[in-house]
Scaffold this motif. Structure first.
Motif, PDB file in Angstrom:
ATOM      1  N   ASP A 189       0.794  -1.327  -0.006  1.00 46.99           N
ATOM      2  CA  ASP A 189      -0.015   0.165  -0.158  1.00 46.99           C
ATOM      3  C   ASP A 189       0.672   1.552  -0.096  1.00 46.99           C
ATOM      4  OD1 ASP A 189      -2.538  -1.506   0.109  1.00 46.99           O
ATOM      5  OD2 ASP A 189      -1.997  -1.568   2.289  1.00 46.99           O
ATOM      6  N   ARG A 190       2.161   1.192  -0.063  1.00 47.74           N
ATOM      7  CA  ARG A 190       2.821   2.407   0.132  1.00 47.74           C
ATOM      8  C   ARG A 190       2.825   3.157  -1.093  1.00 47.74           C
ATOM      9  NH1 ARG A 190       8.836   3.184   3.189  1.00 47.74           N
ATOM     10  NH2 ARG A 190       8.981   5.358   2.628  1.00 47.74           N
ATOM     11  N   GLN A 191       2.456   4.537  -0.995  1.00 47.12           N
ATOM     12  CA  GLN A 191       2.315   5.372  -2.175  1.00 47.12           C
ATOM     13  C   GLN A 191       3.527   6.533  -2.461  1.00 47.12           C
ATOM     14  OE1 GLN A 191      -1.637   7.018  -1.573  1.00 47.12           O
ATOM     15  NE2 GLN A 191      -2.593   4.980  -2.576  1.00 47.12           N
ATOM     16  N   LEU A 192       4.018   6.680  -1.429  1.00 49.82           N
ATOM     17  CA  LEU A 192       5.373   7.634  -1.671  1.00 49.82           C
ATOM     18  C   LEU A 192       6.474   7.108  -0.903  1.00 49.82           C
ATOM     19  CD1 LEU A 192       5.153  10.360  -2.932  1.00 49.82           C
ATOM     20  CD2 LEU A 192       4.593  11.371  -0.642  1.00 49.82           C
ATOM     21  N   PHE A 193       7.587   7.340  -1.459  1.00 54.29           N
ATOM     22  CA  PHE A 193       9.052   7.104  -0.909  1.00 54.29           C
ATOM     23  C   PHE A 193       9.706   8.620  -0.570  1.00 54.29           C
ATOM     24  CE2 PHE A 193      13.256   4.977  -0.293  1.00 54.29           C
ATOM     25  CZ  PHE A 193      12.808   3.970   0.432  1.00 54.29           C
ATOM     26  N   ASP A 194      10.277   8.477   0.615  1.00 51.11           N
ATOM     27  CA  ASP A 194      11.067   9.625   0.922  1.00 51.11           C
ATOM     28  C   ASP A 194      10.447  11.138   0.715  1.00 51.11           C
ATOM     29  OD1 ASP A 194      13.243   7.945   0.998  1.00 51.11           O
ATOM     30  OD2 ASP A 194      14.219   8.511  -0.764  1.00 51.11           O
ATOM     31  N   GLU A 195       9.017  10.926   0.681  1.00 55.21           N
ATOM     32  CA  GLU A 195       8.131  11.960   0.686  1.00 55.21           C
ATOM     33  C   GLU A 195       8.310  12.401  -0.822  1.00 55.21           C
ATOM     34  OE1 GLU A 195       5.953  13.164   3.207  1.00 55.21           O
ATOM     35  OE2 GLU A 195       6.096  11.166   3.926  1.00 55.21           O
ATOM     36  N   LEU A 196       8.776  11.928  -1.895  1.00 58.17           N
ATOM     37  CA  LEU A 196       8.974  12.408  -2.973  1.00 58.17           C
ATOM     38  C   LEU A 196       8.686  11.593  -4.129  1.00 58.17           C
ATOM     39  CD1 LEU A 196      10.986  14.666  -4.421  1.00 58.17           C
ATOM     40  CD2 LEU A 196      12.894  13.048  -4.070  1.00 58.17           C
ATOM     41  N   ILE A 197       8.924  10.340  -3.909  1.00 52.06           N
ATOM     42  CA  ILE A 197       8.961   9.437  -5.056  1.00 52.06           C
ATOM     43  C   ILE A 197       7.560   8.636  -5.108  1.00 52.06           C
ATOM     44  CG2 ILE A 197       9.820   7.307  -6.345  1.00 52.06           C
ATOM     45  CD1 ILE A 197      12.673   8.212  -4.816  1.00 52.06           C
ATOM     46  N   PRO A 198       6.611   8.882  -6.015  1.00 49.19           N
ATOM     47  CA  PRO A 198       5.549   8.112  -6.163  1.00 49.19           C
ATOM     48  C   PRO A 198       5.739   6.494  -6.390  1.00 49.19           C
ATOM     49  CG  PRO A 198       5.524   9.961  -7.764  1.00 49.19           C
ATOM     50  CD  PRO A 198       6.852   9.916  -7.310  1.00 49.19           C
ATOM     51  N   LEU A 199       4.930   5.777  -5.636  1.00 53.99           N
ATOM     52  CA  LEU A 199       5.224   4.340  -5.888  1.00 53.99           C
ATOM     53  C   LEU A 199       3.942   3.837  -6.306  1.00 53.99           C
ATOM     54  CD1 LEU A 199       6.661   3.388  -2.339  1.00 53.99           C
ATOM     55  CD2 LEU A 199       7.821   3.913  -4.425  1.00 53.99           C
ATOM     56  N   THR A 231       8.532   0.514   9.708  1.00 53.11           N
ATOM     57  CA  THR A 231       6.948   0.529   9.772  1.00 53.11           C
ATOM     58  C   THR A 231       6.486  -0.958   9.592  1.00 53.11           C
ATOM     59  OG1 THR A 231       6.864   0.539   7.353  1.00 53.11           O
ATOM     60  CG2 THR A 231       6.673   2.537   8.635  1.00 53.11           C
ATOM     61  N   LYS A 232       7.480  -2.064   9.323  1.00 48.29           N
ATOM     62  CA  LYS A 232       7.109  -3.442   8.926  1.00 48.29           C
ATOM     63  C   LYS A 232       7.839  -4.176  10.158  1.00 48.29           C
ATOM     64  CE  LYS A 232       4.515  -3.372   5.193  1.00 48.29           C
ATOM     65  NZ  LYS A 232       3.264  -3.601   5.465  1.00 48.29           N
ATOM     66  N   THR A 233       8.405  -3.680  11.399  1.00 48.49           N
ATOM     67  CA  THR A 233       9.055  -4.333  12.236  1.00 48.49           C
ATOM     68  C   THR A 233       8.003  -5.463  12.897  1.00 48.49           C
ATOM     69  OG1 THR A 233      10.440  -2.715  12.535  1.00 48.49           O
ATOM     70  CG2 THR A 233      10.667  -4.411  14.298  1.00 48.49           C
ATOM     71  N   GLY A 234       6.976  -4.903  13.153  1.00 52.67           N
ATOM     72  CA  GLY A 234       6.035  -5.832  14.142  1.00 52.67           C
ATOM     73  C   GLY A 234       5.705  -6.991  13.225  1.00 52.67           C
ATOM     74  N   GLU A 235       5.308  -6.846  11.982  1.00 49.29           N
ATOM     75  CA  GLU A 235       4.899  -8.123  10.985  1.00 49.29           C
ATOM     76  C   GLU A 235       6.301  -8.807  11.009  1.00 49.29           C
ATOM     77  OE1 GLU A 235       3.364  -6.679   7.036  1.00 49.29           O
ATOM     78  OE2 GLU A 235       4.611  -8.203   6.432  1.00 49.29           O
ATOM     79  N   TRP A 236       7.245  -8.378  10.832  1.00 47.92           N
ATOM     80  CA  TRP A 236       8.632  -9.146  10.518  1.00 47.92           C
ATOM     81  C   TRP A 236       8.840 -10.047  11.697  1.00 47.92           C
ATOM     82  CZ3 TRP A 236      14.483  -7.662  10.816  1.00 47.92           C
ATOM     83  CH2 TRP A 236      14.941  -8.356   9.597  1.00 47.92           C
ATOM     84  N   HIS A 237       8.302  -9.631  12.938  1.00 46.31           N
ATOM     85  CA  HIS A 237       8.497 -10.517  14.131  1.00 46.31           C
ATOM     86  C   HIS A 237       8.099 -12.045  13.890  1.00 46.31           C
ATOM     87  CE1 HIS A 237      10.071  -8.668  17.840  1.00 46.31           C
ATOM     88  NE2 HIS A 237       9.515  -7.459  17.510  1.00 46.31           N
TER      89      HIS A 237
END
Ligand SMILES: Cc1cc2nc3c(=O)[nH]c(=O)nc-3n(C[C@H](O)[C@H](O)[C@H](O)COP(=O)(O)O)c2cc1C
Ligand SMILES: [Fe+2]
Ligand SMILES: [Fe+2]
Length: 394
Positions: free
Chosen positions: A19-29, A55-61
């Motif tokens: 669901d991520r839509q933006l990287f580095d508050e700059l790059i559209p995904l 942001t994915k640390t919890g899921e990664w556990h």
């Protein structure tokens, strides 16, 4: 996601960010992304290569719990940027005997960014090897891919390269290996344009060095893996030093239609001269697409009305972005309309010093275009075609 088998003794243990839509508050995904981490289980020791975005640390556990992993001897940090390093503190806590392995430059940066305990970190020099028993990790320092501290990790026994951000793509997919070549090609080109293009000269050298290694599989830190390493190395070689396209990219804005008429005329006139135009309406456009089109364009023409005595701020933004991305473009010009006066051209030129271009005379007109203004656009198009012919791009 669960862990997945890459090859004998090597698991993918990453996280997919659909669901991520933006990287580095700059790059559209437009296609999301993934944070790929890998587990290499040698006969004597186990290494984890990179981690996932915080942001994915919890899921990664959950993924690591399911593996029932009891021991990690080495945590390899190829790159200090948080999308790969952000979960390092959690791994160091979970595996108190694990040693973090990185370049000397990355050590300082990881301490600055994550406040890590220095005593947990071991640095490796360029070319240094680390034995895991029946498998070996070789570290290849690769500064400025795309940060100064980066390294790549090579696993000779599997002819496998872990290049972290290099060769990646922002593409969320449940396919472990690339299958749809044209989809991955586009995602990888967009990613190259946004992240790697500013460092293309250094990347060219890294590619030369990598050609001396036997590599079958490339396992990057974003997007699908490549089981045909040659595919992505060849397209990178083309992007950094292959022939430019007979193409003009036109990032532009038009508030009331005058600059639009100039751009439309330019598209038609360039077509008559055998040159392809990619118009890019900045206010509605996707900057990633603009970056991608700049990878192989021979010419860029900025289109701007005059606003508050200067260029339209959206055009200034696109010019600033193009300047930072350092495409290989050879020629440039500016077209636009003004009402009473201003310094739009001087301002735009002052923004693009990194573009080593030959400037073709701008066409800046007053108000709505007249027939003679359109003739000037035709001349600009003919001039661009002549330059392209002279430079061997058509
Ligand atoms: C908000 C705004 C600010 C403007 N500021 C200037 C200016 O400082 N100098 C000028 O010559 N024209 C200025 N203009 C006039 C436009 O440059 C002129 O109308 C031009 O033809 C618009 O081109 P376009 O139809 O491609 O948007 C301004 C127009 C707007 C809407
Ligand atoms: Fe990065
Ligand atoms: Fe990254």
């Amino acid at each position: 996601m669960r862990a997945r088998n890459v090859t004998d003794g090597v698991l993918w243990v990453g996280s997919i960010d659909w669901d991520r839509q933006l990287f580095d508050e700059l790059i559209p995904l437009p296609d999301g992304t993934s944070y790929n981490a890998y587990l290499v289980q040698g006969s004597d020791r186990t290494a984890l290569i990179d981690t996932v975005d915080p942001t994915k640390t919890g899921e990664w556990h959950g993924l690591l719990d399911a593996l029932r992993l009891t021991k990690v001897d080495y945590l390899i940090a190829n790159h200090a940027e948080q999308d790969h390093s952000g979960s390092i503190p959690f791994i160091l806590e979970r595996f108190p005997d694990a040693k973090l392995v990185c370049t000397p430059k990355a050590k300082g940066m990881l301490i600055d960014l994550l406040h890590l305990d220095e005593s947990r970190i071991a640095t490796v020099s360029d070319g240094e090897k680390l034995s895991l028993g029946d498998m070996t990790l070789e570290f290849i320092h690769a500064p400025w891919v795309h940060w100064p501290e980066t390294m790549l990790t090579y696993l000779p026994e599997r002819r496998l390269l872990f290049p972290c951000d290099l060769f990646g793509s922002h593409l969320a997919t449940s396919e472990l290996f690339m299958s749809d070549a044209s989809r991955v090609f586009r995602a990888a080109k967009r990613y190259y344009a946004e992240i790697m293009m500013p460092f293309r000269n250094l990347i060219e050298r890294h590619l030369e060095r990598l050609s001396g290694y036997d590599i079958d599989i490339i396992a990057p830190s974003h997007g699908p893996l490549y089981d045909d390493a040659q595919f992505i190395m060849d397209v990178y070689r083309d992007w950094v030093s292959g022939p430019l396209a007979n193409k003009v990219v036109v990032p532009y804005v038009s508030m009331h239609g005058s600059t639009q008429v100039l751009v439309d005329r330019l598209i038609g006139s360039l077509a008559d001269n055998g040159v392809v135009t990619v118009p890019h309406r900045i206010a509605q456009g996707d900057t990633g697409r603009l970056a991608m089109e700049l990878v192989d364009a021979a010419t860029v023409v900025l289109g701007t009305p005059t606003v508050l005595a200067g260029a339209h701020p959206q055009v200034a933004y696109a010019a600033m972005l193009a300047n930072a991305l350092r495409p290989r473009v050879m020629f440039a010009s500016i077209v636009g309309s003004f009402g009473w006066g201003g310094k739009a051209v001087d301002q735009l030129l002052s923004i693009i010093p990194n573009l080593k271009v030959e400037l073709l005379a701008p066409v800046i007109i007053k108000g709505f275009p007249t027939d003679s203004d359109l003739d000037a656009i035709d001349q600009l198009a003919a001039g661009i075609a002549e330059k392209h012919r002279g430079a061997g791009v058509m």
